[in-house]
Design an enzyme around this catalytic site. Structure first.
Site, PDB file in Angstrom:
ATOM      1  N   ASN A   6       0.649  -1.101   0.163  1.00 19.36           N
ATOM      2  CA  ASN A   6       0.065   0.004  -0.096  1.00 19.36           C
ATOM      3  C   ASN A   6       0.862   1.318   0.045  1.00 19.36           C
ATOM      4  O   ASN A   6       0.368   2.165   0.166  1.00 19.36           O
ATOM      5  CB  ASN A   6      -1.025   0.299   1.145  1.00 19.36           C
ATOM      6  CG  ASN A   6      -0.021   0.037   2.481  1.00 19.36           C
ATOM      7  OD1 ASN A   6       0.957   0.124   2.620  1.00 19.36           O
ATOM      8  ND2 ASN A   6      -1.046  -0.001   3.477  1.00 19.36           N
ATOM      9  N   GLU A  36       1.276   4.526   7.312  1.00 15.85           N
ATOM     10  CA  GLU A  36       0.362   3.937   6.352  1.00 15.85           C
ATOM     11  C   GLU A  36      -0.289   5.151   5.677  1.00 15.85           C
ATOM     12  O   GLU A  36       0.000   6.425   5.914  1.00 15.85           O
ATOM     13  CB  GLU A  36      -0.812   3.355   7.284  1.00 15.85           C
ATOM     14  CG  GLU A  36      -0.426   2.116   8.248  1.00 15.85           C
ATOM     15  CD  GLU A  36      -0.209   1.008   7.442  1.00 15.85           C
ATOM     16  OE1 GLU A  36       0.076   0.913   6.099  1.00 15.85           O
ATOM     17  OE2 GLU A  36      -0.138  -0.234   8.062  1.00 15.85           O
TER      18      GLU A  36
END
Ligand code: F6R
Length: 265
Positions: A138, A145
Site C-alpha cells: 500500500n 500507512e
C-alpha cells in the site's frame, strides 16, 4: 532518486550491501549510524553483509543502529518482535554490540512517551547515515500507512487491515497479529543522510511505480522520498513492472556505471 532494476534478490543485495559497506568504511572508528528495517525485503542484504563480515572481514564493531519500528504489545523477547527479528537475521551474526542496536520498546507502559524519546535518541546519536527501507504493497514505509503526515515524527500508529493481513503469515492465529506499532515518522526517516529502498515481486509493483513516478501524497507515503536528495531504489523486474520510465533508468545506470555515486540525485 537512483533506480536500479536488478535480475534477482542476490543482485539487489550486492548493490545495497555496497552502500552499507561504503558507509561503514567511510565512518571508520567513529562508527556509522545504521538505520535497519525488518520484514523479508532486507534479508538478502543482511545475508550478504554477514558473508562480507565472515569472509572479507567487514567490521560493524564501531557501528550503532536504530530500527524503524516495533509492534506495540510485543516484549523484546517475543519471537515475532522486530527486536528479535533483527538479532536473528543480522545482529547476532556480525560483530556489532547488541546494546548498540536500538529499537522502540513495544512493551513500554507509555508508548507515546517512548516514541518521542526514540526520536531524541536518534538525534543524540547524530542522526542516521544510511537507512534501509522496504515498502508495503500500500506504499507504506516503516509503518507510515496511507494518510500519514509527510512530516510525521516517531509515534504510535494503527496498522491498516491490509498490513495486518500481510503480517498475519508470521503469527499462529489472526488474533495474535499486532494492530499497532511504534514507527519512525516520515519526517524522521527523511533526516537520514542516505536512504536505500529495496523491493521485489509483483505485489510491490504499484507501490514502486507510485514511489518513483507518482504525485507526492499521503495516499502513497513512500512518495515523500522523492523530496530526499540521496535515495537509491533497488527493485527486481517484477517490482519494476509498472514503472513507465524503466528503460530510462536502465539506460542511465549503464551511462553512470563508470562514474562515482553522487550524493544528489
Ligand atoms: C519493517 C517495515 C515495513 C516493511 C514493509 C515491507 O521494519 O517497516 O515497512 O518494510 O512492510 O515488508 P516486507 O519486506 O516483508 O515485504
Amino acid at each position: 532518486m537512483e533506480i536500479h532494476i536488478v535480475a534477482d534478490a542476490d543482485a539487489g543485495a550486492k548493490v545495497v550491501a555496497d552502500l552499507f559497506e561504503r558507509t561503514v568504511r567511510d565512518a571508520g572508528d567513529s562508527g556509522a549510524v545504521l538505520g535497519l528495517a525488518t520484514g523479508s525485503s532486507p534479508v538478502p542484504t543482511y545475508t550478504e553483509l554477514i558473508r562480507r563480515h565472515r569472509v572479507e572481514g567487514l567490521s560493524f564493531a564501531a557501528c550503532r543502529a536504530f530500527l524503524l519500528d516495533e509492534y506495540v504489545g510485543l516484549p523484546a523477547g517475543h519471537e515475532q518482535s522486530y527486536h528479535a527479528f533483527i538479532r536473528e537475521n543480522f545482529v547476532s551474526k556480525v560483530d556489532i554490540e547488541d546494546a548498540s542496536v536500538i529499537s522502540p520498546n513495544g512493551a513500554a507502559t507509555d508508548p507515546a512517551a517512548e516514541a518521542a524519546e526514540y526520536d531524541r535518541r536518534i538525534s543524540e546519536a547524530g542522526g542516521v547515515d544510511l537507512q534501509i527501507l522496504g515498502i508495503g504493497s500500500n506504499g507504506h514505509i516503516a509503518f507510515n500507512e496511507p494518510g500519514s503526515s509527510l512530516a510525521s515524527r516517531t509515534r504510535v500508529v494503527g496498522l491498516t487491515r491490509s498490513t495486518i493481513a500481510d503480517n498475519a503469515r508470521y503469527f499462529d492465529s489472526p488474533a495474535d497479529v499486532p494492530v499497532r506499532a511504534i514507527s519512525q515518522g516520515l519526517g524522521t526517516i527523511l533526516e537520514a543522510r542516505r536512504i536505500v529502498l529495496t523491493a521485489s515481486g509483483e505485489g510491490k509493483a504499484a507501490a514502486v511505480a507510485q514511489l518513483a513516478e507518482g504525485a507526492i501524497s499521503a495516499r502513497w507515503p513512500a512518495t515523500v522520498l522523492q523530496t530526499h536528495p540521496a535515495v537509491t531504489v533497488v527493485v527486481d523486474e517484477a517490482a519494476a513492472s509498472q514503472l513507465e520510465l524503466a528503460d530510462y533508468y536502465r539506460h542511465s545506470r549503464a551511462l553512470e556505471s563508470d562514474i562515482p555515486l553522487s550524493t544528489d540525485r
